[in-house]
Enzyme design. Sequence first.
Site, short mmCIF file in Angstrom:
data_model
loop_
_atom_site.label_atom_id
_atom_site.label_comp_id
_atom_site.label_asym_id
_atom_site.label_seq_id
_atom_site.Cartn_x
_atom_site.Cartn_y
_atom_site.Cartn_z
N ARG A 133 -3.94 8.73 1.52
CA ARG A 133 -2.92 7.91 2.18
C ARG A 133 -3.25 7.68 3.66
O ARG A 133 -3.69 8.60 4.35
CB ARG A 133 -1.54 8.60 2.08
CG ARG A 133 -1.03 8.63 0.69
CD ARG A 133 0.37 9.17 0.53
NE ARG A 133 0.52 9.60 -0.84
CZ ARG A 133 0.59 8.79 -1.89
NH1 ARG A 133 0.55 7.47 -1.71
NH2 ARG A 133 0.69 9.26 -3.12
N ASP A 134 -3.02 6.44 4.10
CA ASP A 134 -3.22 6.11 5.52
C ASP A 134 -2.20 6.88 6.36
O ASP A 134 -1.03 7.00 6.00
CB ASP A 134 -3.06 4.60 5.72
CG ASP A 134 -3.65 4.14 7.03
OD1 ASP A 134 -4.67 3.42 7.00
OD2 ASP A 134 -3.11 4.50 8.10
N ILE A 135 -2.65 7.36 7.50
CA ILE A 135 -1.79 8.16 8.38
C ILE A 135 -0.70 7.30 9.03
O ILE A 135 0.33 7.83 9.47
CB ILE A 135 -2.67 8.87 9.44
CG1 ILE A 135 -1.97 10.10 10.00
CG2 ILE A 135 -3.08 7.91 10.55
CD1 ILE A 135 -2.87 10.99 10.84
N ASN A 177 -11.15 -4.63 6.58
CA ASN A 177 -11.30 -5.11 7.96
C ASN A 177 -12.77 -4.98 8.37
O ASN A 177 -13.40 -3.95 8.10
CB ASN A 177 -10.42 -4.31 8.92
CG ASN A 177 -8.95 -4.62 8.73
OD1 ASN A 177 -8.57 -5.75 8.44
ND2 ASN A 177 -8.10 -3.61 8.89
N VAL A 190 -12.44 2.24 12.24
CA VAL A 190 -13.28 3.31 11.68
C VAL A 190 -14.47 2.65 10.99
O VAL A 190 -14.30 1.90 10.03
CB VAL A 190 -12.48 4.17 10.67
CG1 VAL A 190 -13.38 5.26 10.08
CG2 VAL A 190 -11.26 4.80 11.35
N HIS A 202 -14.11 0.96 4.26
CA HIS A 202 -12.97 1.43 3.47
C HIS A 202 -12.13 0.25 3.05
O HIS A 202 -11.98 -0.72 3.80
CB HIS A 202 -12.11 2.43 4.27
CG HIS A 202 -11.75 1.94 5.63
ND1 HIS A 202 -12.64 1.99 6.69
CD2 HIS A 202 -10.61 1.37 6.10
CE1 HIS A 202 -12.05 1.47 7.75
NE2 HIS A 202 -10.82 1.08 7.42
N HIS A 239 -8.35 -0.97 2.22
CA HIS A 239 -6.92 -0.65 2.31
C HIS A 239 -6.26 -1.19 1.03
O HIS A 239 -6.40 -2.37 0.72
CB HIS A 239 -6.27 -1.38 3.49
CG HIS A 239 -6.77 -0.99 4.84
ND1 HIS A 239 -6.06 -0.19 5.71
CD2 HIS A 239 -7.92 -1.30 5.49
CE1 HIS A 239 -6.74 -0.03 6.84
NE2 HIS A 239 -7.86 -0.71 6.73
P1 5GP Z 1 -9.35 0.02 10.09
O1 5GP Z 1 -8.51 -0.30 11.30
O2 5GP Z 1 -10.70 0.55 10.48
O3 5GP Z 1 -9.42 -1.07 9.06
O4 5GP Z 1 -8.58 1.18 9.32
C1 5GP Z 1 -8.62 2.51 9.71
C2 5GP Z 1 -7.38 3.16 9.16
O5 5GP Z 1 -7.55 4.55 9.21
C3 5GP Z 1 -6.11 2.83 9.95
O6 5GP Z 1 -5.18 2.15 9.10
C4 5GP Z 1 -5.60 4.19 10.41
O7 5GP Z 1 -4.20 4.30 10.37
C5 5GP Z 1 -6.30 5.14 9.47
N1 5GP Z 1 -6.57 6.45 10.04
C6 5GP Z 1 -7.12 6.71 11.25
N2 5GP Z 1 -7.24 8.04 11.43
C7 5GP Z 1 -6.76 8.62 10.29
C8 5GP Z 1 -6.63 9.98 9.88
O8 5GP Z 1 -7.00 10.93 10.59
N3 5GP Z 1 -6.09 10.20 8.66
C9 5GP Z 1 -5.68 9.18 7.84
N4 5GP Z 1 -5.17 9.51 6.64
N5 5GP Z 1 -5.80 7.88 8.20
C10 5GP Z 1 -6.33 7.62 9.41
#
Ligand code: 5GP
Length: 116
Positions: free
Chosen positions: A31-33, A89, A98, A102, A104
């Site tokens: 799950r996303d944080i 993304n 990140v 990945h 979503h």
């Molecule tokens: P991006 O912005 O790279 O597409 O998505 C990165 C996602 O990773 C974001 O939606 C963010 O909320 C999630 N995220 C960042 N750090 C953590 C973490 O430590 N744990 C979890 N579960 N999600 C994280």
Amino acid sequence: MSDAETLFERIIAGEIPSDKVYEDATTYAFRDIAPQARVHVLVVPKKRYRNLAELASGDPQLLADVASTARKVAEIEGIAESGYRVVFNTDGDAGQTVFHVHAHVLGGEQLGHFGR
Ligand code: 5GP
């Protein structure tokens, strides 16, 4: 490697806690944080590629595994029939933070339009 590159590798290794939804030999889903919908799960290939384009050219089978896991997550979360969105993304304007590719998986409610 920067923290943003190693974060998901540390989550997969169990060094950083996560709320796991599904795992198999090649992928990890949790799950996303900061959820952006009632269901918001990240699907990560265990082998790190920077983004979707690098994954697609570097290991097409692993990309297929990520897609298959996204479908499994939707079934586990009970949203396979109601509908869901899968988002990758990629870099600056998309807001990728990140740099370990990945997907979503978003759903569980009516989603808004995306883009601007
Ligand atoms: P991006 O912005 O790279 O597409 O998505 C990165 C996602 O990773 C974001 O939606 C963010 O909320 C999630 N995220 C960042 N750090 C953590 C973490 O430590 N744990 C979890 N579960 N999600 C994280």
